[in-house]
Design a protein around this motif. Structure first.
Motif, mmCIF file in Angstrom:
data_model
loop_
_atom_site.group_PDB
_atom_site.id
_atom_site.type_symbol
_atom_site.label_atom_id
_atom_site.label_comp_id
_atom_site.label_asym_id
_atom_site.label_seq_id
_atom_site.Cartn_x
_atom_site.Cartn_y
_atom_site.Cartn_z
ATOM 1 N N LEU A 1 0.873 -1.297 -0.043
ATOM 2 C CA LEU A 1 -0.218 -0.075 -0.080
ATOM 3 C C LEU A 1 0.887 1.331 -0.079
ATOM 4 C CD1 LEU A 1 -3.074 -0.488 2.350
ATOM 5 C CD2 LEU A 1 -3.072 0.346 -0.251
ATOM 6 N N PRO A 2 1.977 1.393 0.730
ATOM 7 C CA PRO A 2 2.719 2.735 0.903
ATOM 8 C C PRO A 2 3.172 2.714 -0.639
ATOM 9 C CG PRO A 2 3.395 1.290 2.515
ATOM 10 C CD PRO A 2 2.314 0.569 1.742
ATOM 11 N N LEU A 3 3.616 2.198 -1.377
ATOM 12 C CA LEU A 3 4.282 2.016 -2.748
ATOM 13 C C LEU A 3 3.015 2.415 -3.732
ATOM 14 C CD1 LEU A 3 6.773 2.344 -4.261
ATOM 15 C CD2 LEU A 3 6.551 0.172 -4.745
ATOM 16 N N VAL A 4 1.924 1.810 -3.561
ATOM 17 C CA VAL A 4 0.736 2.030 -4.255
ATOM 18 C C VAL A 4 0.190 3.469 -3.984
ATOM 19 C CG1 VAL A 4 -1.621 1.504 -4.654
ATOM 20 C CG2 VAL A 4 -0.115 -0.414 -4.443
ATOM 21 N N VAL A 5 0.424 3.896 -2.807
ATOM 22 C CA VAL A 5 -0.201 5.294 -2.596
ATOM 23 C C VAL A 5 0.712 6.360 -3.114
ATOM 24 C CG1 VAL A 5 -0.260 7.213 -0.873
ATOM 25 C CG2 VAL A 5 -1.574 4.873 -0.420
ATOM 26 N N SER A 6 2.082 5.993 -3.424
ATOM 27 C CA SER A 6 3.002 6.754 -3.857
ATOM 28 C C SER A 6 2.708 6.923 -5.617
ATOM 29 C CB SER A 6 4.483 6.459 -3.657
ATOM 30 O OG SER A 6 4.931 5.158 -4.481
ATOM 31 N N LEU B 1 -1.731 13.443 0.419
ATOM 32 C CA LEU B 1 -1.339 12.009 0.022
ATOM 33 C C LEU B 1 -0.131 11.624 0.924
ATOM 34 C CD1 LEU B 1 -2.531 11.880 -3.754
ATOM 35 C CD2 LEU B 1 -3.612 10.927 -1.765
ATOM 36 N N GLY B 2 0.992 12.585 0.894
ATOM 37 C CA GLY B 2 2.318 11.955 1.581
ATOM 38 C C GLY B 2 1.763 11.809 2.813
ATOM 39 N N ALA B 3 0.988 12.481 3.548
ATOM 40 C CA ALA B 3 0.617 12.165 4.950
ATOM 41 C C ALA B 3 -0.068 10.932 4.967
ATOM 42 C CB ALA B 3 -0.143 13.086 5.558
ATOM 43 N N ILE B 4 -0.837 10.433 4.050
ATOM 44 C CA ILE B 4 -1.397 9.236 4.079
ATOM 45 C C ILE B 4 -0.538 8.106 3.909
ATOM 46 C CG2 ILE B 4 -2.857 7.651 2.765
ATOM 47 C CD1 ILE B 4 -4.751 9.911 2.194
ATOM 48 N N GLY B 5 0.612 8.376 2.871
ATOM 49 C CA GLY B 5 1.280 7.426 2.728
ATOM 50 C C GLY B 5 2.343 7.124 4.001
ATOM 51 N N TRP B 6 2.685 8.304 4.805
ATOM 52 C CA TRP B 6 3.510 8.178 5.837
ATOM 53 C C TRP B 6 2.743 7.082 6.786
ATOM 54 C CZ3 TRP B 6 2.760 9.595 10.952
ATOM 55 C CH2 TRP B 6 3.884 9.484 12.022
ATOM 56 N N ILE B 7 1.552 7.399 7.135
ATOM 57 C CA ILE B 7 0.719 6.552 8.025
ATOM 58 C C ILE B 7 0.695 5.217 7.614
ATOM 59 C CG2 ILE B 7 -1.768 6.412 8.843
ATOM 60 C CD1 ILE B 7 -2.059 9.343 8.637
ATOM 61 N N LEU B 8 0.523 4.789 6.216
ATOM 62 C CA LEU B 8 0.665 3.720 5.696
ATOM 63 C C LEU B 8 1.959 2.974 6.069
ATOM 64 C CD1 LEU B 8 -1.593 3.834 2.546
ATOM 65 C CD2 LEU B 8 -2.155 2.692 4.642
ATOM 66 N N ARG B 9 3.028 3.689 5.931
ATOM 67 C CA ARG B 9 4.413 3.183 6.128
ATOM 68 C C ARG B 9 4.495 2.781 7.559
ATOM 69 N NH1 ARG B 9 5.924 6.646 2.312
ATOM 70 N NH2 ARG B 9 6.350 8.566 3.676
ATOM 71 N N MET B 10 4.134 3.570 8.459
ATOM 72 C CA MET B 10 4.167 3.298 9.968
ATOM 73 C C MET B 10 3.140 1.963 10.275
ATOM 74 S SD MET B 10 6.120 5.517 11.058
ATOM 75 C CE MET B 10 6.883 5.282 9.775
ATOM 76 N N VAL B 11 1.973 1.856 9.831
ATOM 77 C CA VAL B 11 1.173 0.710 10.096
ATOM 78 C C VAL B 11 1.975 -0.589 9.453
ATOM 79 C CG1 VAL B 11 -0.902 -0.251 9.331
ATOM 80 C CG2 VAL B 11 -0.845 2.258 10.077
ATOM 81 N N ARG C 1 4.603 -1.887 11.530
ATOM 82 C CA ARG C 1 4.183 -2.359 12.866
ATOM 83 C C ARG C 1 3.732 -3.804 12.526
ATOM 84 N NH1 ARG C 1 1.078 2.383 16.031
ATOM 85 N NH2 ARG C 1 3.082 3.745 16.174
ATOM 86 N N ARG C 2 2.976 -3.919 11.345
ATOM 87 C CA ARG C 2 2.482 -4.992 11.035
ATOM 88 C C ARG C 2 3.559 -6.147 10.575
ATOM 89 N NH1 ARG C 2 -2.728 -6.103 8.526
ATOM 90 N NH2 ARG C 2 -2.738 -8.488 7.681
ATOM 91 N N GLY C 3 4.753 -5.593 10.021
ATOM 92 C CA GLY C 3 5.869 -6.400 9.566
ATOM 93 C C GLY C 3 6.337 -7.118 10.861
ATOM 94 N N ARG C 4 6.526 -6.231 11.794
ATOM 95 C CA ARG C 4 7.230 -6.972 13.100
ATOM 96 C C ARG C 4 6.292 -7.735 13.796
ATOM 97 N NH1 ARG C 4 9.079 -2.039 16.850
ATOM 98 N NH2 ARG C 4 9.652 -3.974 18.177
ATOM 99 N N LEU C 5 5.135 -7.674 13.629
ATOM 100 C CA LEU C 5 4.191 -8.731 14.231
ATOM 101 C C LEU C 5 4.290 -9.864 13.434
ATOM 102 C CD1 LEU C 5 1.851 -9.268 16.126
ATOM 103 C CD2 LEU C 5 -0.015 -8.432 14.701
ATOM 104 N N THR C 6 4.136 -9.933 11.900
ATOM 105 C CA THR C 6 4.132 -11.002 11.239
ATOM 106 C C THR C 6 5.683 -11.942 11.491
ATOM 107 O OG1 THR C 6 2.761 -9.767 9.480
ATOM 108 C CG2 THR C 6 4.294 -11.976 8.616
#
Length: 231
Positions: free
Chosen positions: A139-144, A204-214, A217-222
């Motif tokens: 998603l972060p790259l898609v948003v970019s 959109l930059g702010a949305i991308g930053w939020i998605l990168r943070m999410v 965290r999801r990657g660490r959980l996985t």
């Protein structure tokens, strides 16, 4: 009257053909074209990235689409279909699909393989892997890609005025017809387009930053889940 005088005159903002109406038309073209580009580009890019096939074809097709002059395409479409919303959206969509498609393909292709393997180890179906693991990671790259397409559309949607449609391009075209007295109107159209582009880019930059943070965290959980499965 100068630029600030034109923008400061409330009469230029209200009523039919006012600045607010032109902004609404302009962003309407952008929103519809971007939505169509996302409907086309994201699923196709996801399939290409997931199966890791057709990447060269996608890149070549995207580069070919980017080389098409939007104004020339708009004139051709208007000649064949007449004026109105459809020709404008069609021409703008051709411009918007390549960045969205490329970003989606790369995003799905470059997903963390550890996360994908962990999802499969947990018994997730291929569809669940795509929607539950690869999509959030991509998603972060898609948003970019969507961000890049949106900026191009905001700048290029001014050509809608050439198709006897609305948008901020009307300020530029109508001002040009007035000669020197229309320069403030032309400059106003250009300035507002620039302000809209900056505002949308920041959003959109702010949305991308939020998605990168999410995603982080999801990657660490996985990865934690994968270690637990391995044990």
């Amino acid at each position: 009257m100068n630029l600030f005088g034109y923008l400061g005159d409330a009469a230029n903002w209200a009523g039919p053909g006012g600045i607010w109406e032109r902004i609404g038309e302009h962003m309407g073209y952008v929103a519809v074209s971007l939505l169509v580009a996302m409907i086309i580009g994201i699923p196709v890019g996801a399939a290409v990235g997931h199966y890791r096939r057709g990447q060269v074809l996608v890149v070549q097709t995207s580069n070919a689409a980017r080389s098409i002059p939007t104004l020339g395409l708009l004139v051709l479409v208007v000649t064949l279909m007449g004026t109105g919303l459809v020709p404008v959206v069609l021409a703008l969509t051709v411009l918007a699909v390549p960045p969205v498609l490329n970003a989606a393909a790369v995003g799905f292709r470059d997903c963390d393989p550890d996360a994908v393997h962990a999802a499969r180890a947990l018994g997730m179906t291929p569809w669940q892997v795509v929607t539950g693991v690869e999509l959030p990671l991509a998603l972060p790259l898609v948003v970019s890609g969507v961000r890049s397409a949106a900026l191009q559309l905001i700048a290029t949607a001014t050509v809608a005025a050439m198709a006897a449609s609305g948008g901020l391009g009307r300020l530029i075209v109508d001002g040009q017809l007035l000669g020197p007295s229309g320069y403030p109107e032309m400059f106003a159209g250009a300035v507002i387009v620039g302000v809209l582009a900056i505002a949308v880019d920041l959003l959109l930059g702010a949305i991308g930053w939020i998605l990168r943070m999410v995603t982080y965290r999801r990657g660490r959980l996985t990865l934690t889940t994968e270690r637990q499965v391995a044990v």
